[in-house]
Design a protein around this motif. Sequence first.
Motif, PDB file in Angstrom:
ATOM      1  N   THR A  78      -4.583   4.959  -2.965  1.00 40.20           N
ATOM      2  CA  THR A  78      -4.505   3.840  -2.016  1.00 40.20           C
ATOM      3  C   THR A  78      -5.812   3.758  -1.237  1.00 40.20           C
ATOM      4  OG1 THR A  78      -2.105   4.055  -1.791  1.00 40.20           O
ATOM      5  CG2 THR A  78      -3.265   2.947   0.002  1.00 40.20           C
ATOM      6  N   TRP A 117      -0.743   2.518   6.479  1.00 41.95           N
ATOM      7  CA  TRP A 117      -1.916   1.937   5.803  1.00 41.95           C
ATOM      8  C   TRP A 117      -2.199   0.492   6.203  1.00 41.95           C
ATOM      9  CZ3 TRP A 117      -5.654   4.331   3.171  1.00 41.95           C
ATOM     10  CH2 TRP A 117      -5.389   5.607   2.658  1.00 41.95           C
ATOM     11  N   THR A 129      -0.793   9.051  -6.604  1.00 42.49           N
ATOM     12  CA  THR A 129      -0.962   7.763  -5.934  1.00 42.49           C
ATOM     13  C   THR A 129      -2.424   7.599  -5.522  1.00 42.49           C
ATOM     14  OG1 THR A 129       1.287   7.832  -5.096  1.00 42.49           O
ATOM     15  CG2 THR A 129      -0.252   6.405  -3.913  1.00 42.49           C
ATOM     16  N   LEU A 138       0.867  -1.182   0.000  1.00 45.89           N
ATOM     17  CA  LEU A 138       0.000   0.000   0.000  1.00 45.89           C
ATOM     18  C   LEU A 138       0.900   1.227   0.000  1.00 45.89           C
ATOM     19  CD1 LEU A 138      -2.710  -1.209   2.572  1.00 45.89           C
ATOM     20  CD2 LEU A 138      -2.746  -1.383   0.071  1.00 45.89           C
ATOM     21  N   HIS A 139       0.932   1.921  -1.143  1.00 46.52           N
ATOM     22  CA  HIS A 139       1.808   3.085  -1.259  1.00 46.52           C
ATOM     23  C   HIS A 139       1.338   4.207  -0.346  1.00 46.52           C
ATOM     24  CE1 HIS A 139       3.365   1.018  -4.712  1.00 46.52           C
ATOM     25  NE2 HIS A 139       2.185   1.055  -5.324  1.00 46.52           N
ATOM     26  N   ARG A 148      -5.834  -1.931  -1.422  1.00 48.38           N
ATOM     27  CA  ARG A 148      -5.387  -1.884  -2.807  1.00 48.38           C
ATOM     28  C   ARG A 148      -4.660  -0.554  -3.017  1.00 48.38           C
ATOM     29  NH1 ARG A 148      -6.511  -6.449  -2.785  1.00 48.38           N
ATOM     30  NH2 ARG A 148      -7.573  -7.725  -4.352  1.00 48.38           N
ATOM     31  N   SER A 149      -3.760  -0.532  -3.966  1.00 53.18           N
ATOM     32  CA  SER A 149      -2.971   0.664  -4.166  1.00 53.18           C
ATOM     33  C   SER A 149      -2.431   0.680  -5.588  1.00 53.18           C
ATOM     34  CB  SER A 149      -1.796   0.648  -3.170  1.00 53.18           C
ATOM     35  OG  SER A 149      -1.130   1.885  -3.163  1.00 53.18           O
TER      36      SER A 149
END
Lengths: 403, 403
Positions: free
Chosen positions: B175, B144, B173, B11-12, B161-162
């Motif tokens: 996420t 996250w 980004t 997860l970014h 999800r990311s």
Amino acid sequence: MAVGNAPLPTLHPVPGLRLGTVAAGIRKAGEPDLVVIALDEGSRVAGVFTRNQFRAAPVRFAEAHLRDDAPRALMINTGNANAGTGPDGDRAVEGNCAQLASILDCRPTQVIPYSTGVIGEPLPAERIDAALPAAVDALSENGWAAAADGIRTTDTRAKGRSCRLELEAGPVTLTGIAKGSGMIRPDMATMLAYVATDADIDQPLLRRLLRDAVAVSFNRISVDGDTSTNDACALIATGASGIQLSAQADIRCFADALEALCIDLAREIVADGEGATRELAVQVTGARSVAEAEQVAFTVAESPLVKTALFAGDPNWGRILAAVGRAGIEDLEVDRVRIHIDGCPIVEAGGVSPDYRESIAAERMAADRVTFRIDLDRGRQAVTVWTCDFSYDYVRINAEYRS
Amino acid sequence: MAVGNAPLPTLHPVPGLRLGTVAAGIRKAGEPDLVVIALDEGSRVAGVFTRNQFRAAPVRFAEAHLRDDAPRALMINTGNANAGTGPDGDRAVEGNCAQLASILDCRPTQVIPYSTGVIGEPLPAERIDAALPAAVDALSENGWAAAADGIRTTDTRAKGRSCRLELEAGPVTLTGIAKGSGMIRPDMATMLAYVATDADIDQPLLRRLLRDAVAVSFNRISVDGDTSTNDACALIATGASGIQLSAQADIRCFADALEALCIDLAREIVADGEGATRELAVQVTGARSVAEAEQVAFTVAESPLVKTALFAGDPNWGRILAAVGRAGIEDLEVDRVRIHIDGCPIVEAGGVSPDYRESIAAERMAADRVTFRIDLDRGRQAVTVWTCDFSYDYVRINAEYRS
């Protein structure tokens, strides 16, 4: 499993009507699965049928035959619904009706066919043809109990009710049988129910009596929310008593008795619902309309979370409240809603009632028969809907049904 | 139980947003149950909430705060829904918002509260107050995964999800995390989902992006048909990347990525549905309207008989057909309906398809992920709804939830 212990009561014969039940090898070898009900000439029959748009072949033929001819026989098989069977299914019904008509010396359109059981498998019509002579040989006024047994599918017990009425015009008998345990959310009638009287009732009145009784009985139950492709209910008046139902007081008396009998049969279906360990009555009061009351009652009665809490005997009223809240009632003032479990106050003013006692509520929720009263406090209409809990056995029965 | 094996992906971090997760003792001792998400100044948040009319206290406050002020923090607890808790529930939320605001040096109306868990029990507000300083101390851009874990109730696994998007305006980004396993039939959003981006998105566009994505993801899943009192989904745009979402091509690209991410999260919820052993996608095509397609898809997806057949891996297509037939579609021509299970033809012309092979259908029905395609052949609209099967474990989990 089933709620309580309900031996089949005495089912009084209805003069003018005989029943014959045999094992035709449709369902399980050696078990009764074919019932013929023969009616004396002059009998009248009113019928209601499923509103599922995939209607089984027998439903379509039964409706047409009832509309077009004077019925002399009902022919009921269990073990196979003859639904989703295409043109072959139609031919199977036509053949069986013709065979029974030839034995009884009447027209095929005087035979009203009914089927219940697995959807989508070809009806073993030749086995039914082969067994019809024996069913006719077995015809007897005392055949009610055997017939109640012969129409079962996953039902754990036969269901029947019977009473005698003293009308001003004279004494008449009212006897009925029903079957159904799963795929129960009738949208017209339960899977199968047959109620008969020896009173003489004209066709429009017979239809009205049936419609009114079904509306508050078989149309107010749900085991799993699934409306069958084969639901049907028939009300038969043989007229054999010679007692005419025409005085207003008699009509009212008869209608009340019929309604009570249909409610008893409907509740029997719920109490014998697949995997049922408790029966639940959901009473909704204070609704603006009957439709609104039904909407709330069915939303609560069909909530899997409410039904699993009932199985656990857990007064998890948050689930009841959540179900009321999602029932889609416009402008519901949630702070006015009051919920009781068998007289025990649970919810008021949008939260738990100050008189709530978990120990008492848990005791009520763990009874064989539980009643939720949900007062919407916005009108004068009320309805009661009956259902049962959701148990491991519901899953087992329905995961194994075809195996 | 859950379908398949789904470790939490990477997860970014989303610049401008930090998350802190701690164990406040609300749910189970020592387990994370309180999450704070802190937003940099200038962040925007769009929210959608349950349409259940019994709305939890935090839902009402979250809506009001989003409407009236510029959000600086989201505060999420699991283990207790603070629903059906009356005026005490309101006071609890107000107190916790004020406490977090004083730590973060912002206004209480800049804190957006969310709760999930048991309905109807008093929120342990003092435990939340006591744990908030530690949650703020734990704030990190890399929080996250811990937050995905900290918002779970009966979920067996964390869901997230990311992705990174190369927009014409520059890289951003996206996420998101979600939770939910039971009482899942969102009527607006799933129980709880938080999706964030560092793109700079104006408020009307943010709202529209969220609404469109939710309509085809969280609003198209059902575990048990029960709409929660606490459902909520938030889309956060911190703007920290300095990349403005304004070019049409960028908006389309972002909207597609957001929709895909929300569908993935929604399917994760279904795959982790209470007791789930299989995921089911119900695709309805050839409908006259989206509403009609949804009606059929949800009727099939919520049928206990379909769901128990799925649990058994049994291609009992009669139950699918019966569910389509009771979905309440006016003038449905049942002979035109075609049903496939993962490409295997099942139903056509009102009965079983001539190409039906039980062995193939059974193999398809026993897969981890199963797709029913139901073509109504009367229009051009199509929808997909996701659900899971109905197993013993669903009953066990929901019969034991409070014990």
